[in-house]
Design a protein around this motif. Structure first.
Motif, mmCIF file in Angstrom:
data_model
loop_
_atom_site.group_PDB
_atom_site.id
_atom_site.type_symbol
_atom_site.label_atom_id
_atom_site.label_comp_id
_atom_site.label_asym_id
_atom_site.label_seq_id
_atom_site.Cartn_x
_atom_site.Cartn_y
_atom_site.Cartn_z
ATOM 1 N N THR A 112 0.840 -1.202 0.000
ATOM 2 C CA THR A 112 0.000 0.000 0.000
ATOM 3 C C THR A 112 0.874 1.251 0.000
ATOM 4 N N VAL A 132 -4.152 -5.454 -6.776
ATOM 5 C CA VAL A 132 -5.256 -4.493 -6.768
ATOM 6 C C VAL A 132 -6.421 -5.029 -5.933
ATOM 7 N N GLU A 133 -6.670 -6.337 -6.037
ATOM 8 C CA GLU A 133 -7.728 -6.942 -5.222
ATOM 9 C C GLU A 133 -7.378 -6.821 -3.736
ATOM 10 N N LEU A 135 -5.593 -4.447 -2.391
ATOM 11 C CA LEU A 135 -5.828 -3.052 -1.991
ATOM 12 C C LEU A 135 -7.323 -2.805 -1.782
ATOM 13 N N TYR A 136 -8.128 -3.401 -2.691
ATOM 14 C CA TYR A 136 -9.584 -3.273 -2.553
ATOM 15 C C TYR A 136 -10.032 -3.839 -1.211
ATOM 16 N N LEU A 137 -9.539 -5.047 -0.903
ATOM 17 C CA LEU A 137 -9.938 -5.700 0.345
ATOM 18 C C LEU A 137 -9.509 -4.906 1.564
ATOM 19 N N GLU A 139 -9.106 -1.753 1.789
ATOM 20 C CA GLU A 139 -9.984 -0.583 1.956
ATOM 21 C C GLU A 139 -11.366 -0.977 2.430
ATOM 22 N N ALA A 140 -11.890 -2.077 1.851
ATOM 23 C CA ALA A 140 -13.216 -2.536 2.267
ATOM 24 C C ALA A 140 -13.190 -2.907 3.743
ATOM 25 N N VAL A 144 -15.386 -1.353 6.839
ATOM 26 C CA VAL A 144 -16.238 -2.178 7.696
ATOM 27 C C VAL A 144 -15.828 -2.035 9.161
ATOM 28 N N GLU A 147 -17.109 1.137 10.548
ATOM 29 C CA GLU A 147 -18.534 1.074 10.885
ATOM 30 C C GLU A 147 -18.745 0.299 12.188
ATOM 31 N N MET B 39 -24.515 -2.030 10.634
ATOM 32 C CA MET B 39 -23.946 -3.371 10.766
ATOM 33 C C MET B 39 -24.954 -4.398 11.285
ATOM 34 N N LEU B 85 -14.328 2.046 -3.674
ATOM 35 C CA LEU B 85 -14.450 0.591 -3.802
ATOM 36 C C LEU B 85 -15.004 0.229 -5.185
ATOM 37 N N PHE B 88 -12.410 0.398 -7.958
ATOM 38 C CA PHE B 88 -11.505 -0.741 -8.043
ATOM 39 C C PHE B 88 -11.981 -1.727 -9.105
ATOM 40 N N ALA B 110 -16.107 -8.212 1.333
ATOM 41 C CA ALA B 110 -16.006 -7.209 2.392
ATOM 42 C C ALA B 110 -16.878 -7.589 3.577
ATOM 43 N N GLN B 192 -5.183 4.650 -0.988
ATOM 44 C CA GLN B 192 -5.879 5.752 -0.334
ATOM 45 C C GLN B 192 -4.851 6.733 0.218
#
Lengths: 334, 195
Positions: A112, A132-133, A135-137, A139-140, A144, A147, B39, B85, B88, B110, B192
């Protein structure tokens, strides 16, 4: 058809297949490198530079460098940039015909950071590369987790608020201090007559100390059952401290009847309580007062007077109930 | 229905029309609480009640309301993480359209219990695509229209989007791509920015 043994393709094709490749000659000097790797390195002349000046070999052996073909060929390599140790690589080196090595690299866990600092794009990675996947994960996952952290904070806030508003003592199911204050406030505000008992268990500390907290908790629950059984449903029984209880008895100003209730409570509490085959022996001391002792009954005052009477009971030898003795003048004005 | 989806609808109504409107919708929909937790999971009946109540209170047809919701999901600053997201999914808009079929799987990577709409893409040549959308709630195709319109903008592509109604259990969304590199689009860095 015979199986192909060797392949020949140009550096452009290799650059697309493995944008992070590195070729060294037998002396460890760079002879070719992939476009993504070139992007990460300083712009000045790279071809001919000694790989040891640019890369720090972390594994398999810190003492060797990439020129030590015997040591690094076919082994899983871990490298870092000398100029920027946060950017790490792993890879595999294979000896080339005619000497030297070809190394295919990919980013290590610091990917990253490398992507951020060097502004890499999807085009800088081979289509087979899952960076890239990843990096996606990453960020996801942060979204989460963010949250969930917010949810936890909200739940914690709600829990604190609920506890503050709670009226029940969670261990015994009796009313708590807050419920007691509300009930007392209600009675005094409306000028209702009531009796008040402050009960303190005798020898409870010994039960806790010798048989443990589980035994202590069990005793407190049994005490709660006894207090509830010996009072009316309109009475308020509250646990106000570790082994302290207060009972409010509306419309009970007759000290003789109140004294009877207190003695019955003590009698019942003096019976042995069994916990896992062990007998726990406690007793109780009680101090009591009634609202009719006061011209204008106040909760704090009555609690404090009941407390004084309780300590008089304790001093008199435990297992007793005593009434607060009002000064004669206040009786007159009542 | 996943709380994230309910929460997105709530945030859309709050950020677009104000907190008072959201409170009104929540009361009218008889949620029994004032805010969805992103959630947690909720009965789909509640989602439907919110959409219907919002449509009545705002006096706007369900279709346009849902389309605006789709646009909001990509273009509002509060939902920047979601835009990222989605980006991507592909380097360009066409790439992104192809990635739509993976959307439910990406969502589940996710959040394992997140149900997203099922999207099927058919390329018809000459920059024409048809996307069939099913799942979540009736009108989900309109959300996708709004979302794709905003994503086209994001990629700097010029595209026409059209909801073609329902056929074979799925809503049909037509995409006509006029120019993949019409404008610069919005910036997307793979990593990011550090916070």
């Amino acid at each position: 058809m015979a199986q192909a043994e060797t392949f020949t393709f140009g550096i452009a094709a290799l650059s697309r297949l493995m944008p992070l490749f590195l070729c060294l000659d037998a002396a460890g000097r760079i002879t070719a490198l992939g476009p993504t790797l070139a992007k990460l390195l300083p712009h000045n002349t790279l071809i001919g530079q000694k790989s040891g000046d640019l890369f720090d070999l972390k594994r398999p052996s810190r003492r060797a460098d990439l020129a030590a073909i015997q040591a690094v060929a076919s082994a899983r390599l871990h490298l870092a940039f000398r100029s920027d140790p946060a950017i790490t690589f792993r890879g595999l080196a294979m000896p080339l015909q005619g000497g030297g090595l070809m190394i295919n690299l990919s980013f290590g866990i610091g990917v990253t950071e490398a992507v951020r600092r060097h502004g890499l794009t999807e085009a800088d990675f081979a289509p087979t590369d899952l960076t890239v996947e990843m990096l996606y994960l990453a960020e996801a996952k942060s979204a989460v987790v963010g949250e969930l952290r917010d949810l936890n904070l909200r739940l914690q806030g709600a829990k604190i608020a609920a506890e503050e508003q709670a009226l029940t003592d969670t261990l015994t199911g009796l009313r708590n201090r807050r419920a007691l204050d509300l009930a007392l406030g209600e009675l005094t505000r409306h000028g209702h007559t009531f009796g008040l008992m402050h009960i303190d268990l005798d020898f409870f500390k010994q039960v806790n100390d010798t048989l443990g907290h589980a035994a202590g908790d069990h005793v407190l629950r049994v005490v709660a059952r006894i207090l509830t059984a010996q009072t009316r449903s309109s009475d308020t029984v509250a646990r106000v401290g570790g082994d302290e209880f207060v009972v409010i008895l509306p419309e009970m100003s007759d000290t003789a009847r109140l004294g009877q209730v207190a003695r019955r409570i003590i009698e019942n509490l003096t019976q042995p309580i069994y916990f896992e085959g062990q007998s726990c022996r406690i007793s109780a001391s009680i101090g009591a007062t009634v609202s009719t002792f006061y011209p204008s009954p106040q909760a704090d005052r009555m609690l404090s007077d009941a407390d004084d009477a309780l300590y008089a009971s304790k001093r008199a030898g435990r297992g007793r109930a005593q009434f607060f003795t009002p000064p004669p003048d206040s009786l007159l004005s009542a | 229905m996943h709380g994230l989806i309910n929460r997105s609808i709530q945030c859309f109504l709050r950020d677009t029309y104000g907190a008072a409107i959201w409170d009104h919708v929540a009361r009218e929909a008889r949620l029994g609480f004032d805010s969805f937790e992103p959630m947690l999971n909720y009965d789909p009946v509640l989602t439907e009640a919110v959409v219907q109540a919002a449509s009545v209170i705002l006096g706007r047809p369900r279709e346009t309301l849902l389309e605006d919701l789709g646009t909001y999901l990509v273009s509002h600053q509060n939902l920047e993480p979601l835009r990222r997201l989605l980006r991507f999914g592909g380097v360009g808009f066409v790439d992104f359209l192809h990635s739509l079929e993976d959307l439910p799987e990406r969502g589940r990577l996710a959040l394992p219990d997140l149900d997203l709409p099922n999207l099927g893409m058919t390329e018809q040549g000459d920059g024409n695509f048809v996307i069939s959308v099913s799942g979540l709630f009736p009108g989900i195709g309109h959300v996708i229209v709004g979302l794709l319109r905003a994503m086209a903008d994001d990629y700097g592509a010029l595209a026409l989007l059209d909801h073609r109604g329902q056929s074979e259990e799925a809503e049909q969304v037509a995409v006509q791509l006029l120019d993949q590199r019409f404008a610069a689009g919005r910036r997307f860095d793979l990593a990011q920015a550090a916070v």
